[in-house]
Design an enzyme around this catalytic site. Structure first.
Site, PDB file in Angstrom:
ATOM      1  CE  LYS A  43      24.927 -45.701   3.105  1.00  0.00           C
ATOM      2  NZ  LYS A  43      24.017 -45.938   4.232  1.00  0.00           N
ATOM      3  CG  HIS A 100      20.714 -54.533  -0.752  1.00  0.00           C
ATOM      4  ND1 HIS A 100      19.976 -53.401  -0.971  1.00  0.00           N
ATOM      5  CD2 HIS A 100      20.744 -54.704   0.586  1.00  0.00           C
ATOM      6  CE1 HIS A 100      19.567 -52.912   0.184  1.00  0.00           C
ATOM      7  NE2 HIS A 100      20.025 -53.671   1.150  1.00  0.00           N
ATOM      8  CB  VAL A 130      28.059 -50.251  -4.151  1.00  0.00           C
ATOM      9  CG1 VAL A 130      27.779 -49.870  -5.605  1.00  0.00           C
ATOM     10  CG2 VAL A 130      28.515 -51.705  -4.058  1.00  0.00           C
TER      11      VAL A 130
END
Ligand code: PAF
Length: 289
Positions: free
Chosen positions: A151, A36, A178
């Protein structure tokens, strides 16, 4: 910057009036992690020099199935506010369910055929819930731009398509996944994994990487390379249970055939213990593009 915390629609409307454009929305379900943070940073860049970032934190009941983890989904608003302050967020909109759904949600968004496959097939109603809440957040926050993680590749493709098909006039930006040092895509649900389950779960990114490395030899080889690692991990302790492995066109999420050339996404959903994980990697097939 200390963000304004709005818990109601009225509070959000009041805070929204003071914001300068472009207003960039990052929709989340909270439990903010480094994935995030990358979204917040991208949103901040897009909003520069004068604009503002709004983050929504709402665990959306409409996108959880009856046997899914709605009740135990992590809720960490205090820590979320700290990260938002660190990343220069102007407003955090964290409504309760009664603010978002004051009565039964009778009208919902139909995600169409792209929402019926893969995640949509495994989680009936999931994308209807996602697109409906995203549409409501768009109307309440009135952003110029919105930022989503790659993602959730199918979610991102559906949000883009909804924005175009319904002429919402909001720019959609995707941010690369990430990964933690072991390669596992950072996700709020990683918190559920025991140490042993985490070791098993690492096979998911390893399998996708093996698939990407086979891209030069075509779609069948990609799937075969990834499938070999997933199959092997089915005998690990604890085992990895594969829900699906697919190679798709990133625009339509249709599975690509043997002769396909161009951009594709290799994606998989697995379960270890009671935790379901999804991940994907982009690749180019046939040396084109
Ligand atoms: O990706 C998520 O966290 C959620 O699906 C979203 C987009 C915030 C909608 O509830």
């Amino acid at each position: 910057m200390i963000p304004v915390l709005a818990r109601t629609r009225l509070g959000l409307a009041a805070a929204r009036r003071g914001l300068r454009s472009p207003v960039v929305l990052v929709p989340t379900m909270g439990a903010l992690h480094e994935g995030h943070r990358a979204l917040l940073r991208r949103a901040r860049e897009i909003s520069q020099p004068n604009g503002s970032v709004v983050v929504s934190v709402f665990v959306n009941p409409l996108q959880f199935g009856p046997t899914e983890d709605l009740a135990r989904y992590p809720r960490t608003l205090d820590a979320d506010l700290v990260m938002c302050a660190e990343e220069g967020v102007a407003v955090v909109f964290a409504p309760g369910p009664a603010q978002m759904y004051p009565r039964e949600q009778m009208i919902t968004i139909d995600p169409g055929p792209m929402g019926q496959v893969l995640e949509g097939a495994s989680r009936p109603g999931f994308f209807t819930g996602v697109l409906t809440v995203v549409q409501k957040l768009f109307h309440l926050v009135k952003p110029d731009e919105a930022v989503f993680g790659e993602k959730d590749a199918q979610q991102l493709a559906l949000v883009r398509r909804m924005t175009e098909d319904l002429d919402l006039g909001i720019g959609i930006t995707g941010v690369p996944t990430v990964r933690d040092p072991g390669g596992l895509a950072v996700s709020s649900r990683n918190a559920y994994l025991s140490a042993e389950e985490r070791t098993t779960a690492l096979v998911l990114p390893a399998a996708l990487r093996a698939g990407v490395e086979a891209a030069g030899t075509g779609p069948d080889a990609v799937l075969k390379a990834a499938r070999a690692l997933l199959d092997e991990a089915a005998h690990a302790q604890p085992p990895l249970v594969t829900d699906y492995l697919a190679l798709v066109d990133p625009g339509t999420f249709a599975q690509v055939g043997t002769g396909y050339a161009g951009r594709a996404v290799l994606l998989a959903a697995v379960k270890t213990g009671s935790t379901r994980l999804i991940d994907n990697m982009p690749l180019v097939l046939g040396g084109a593009i």
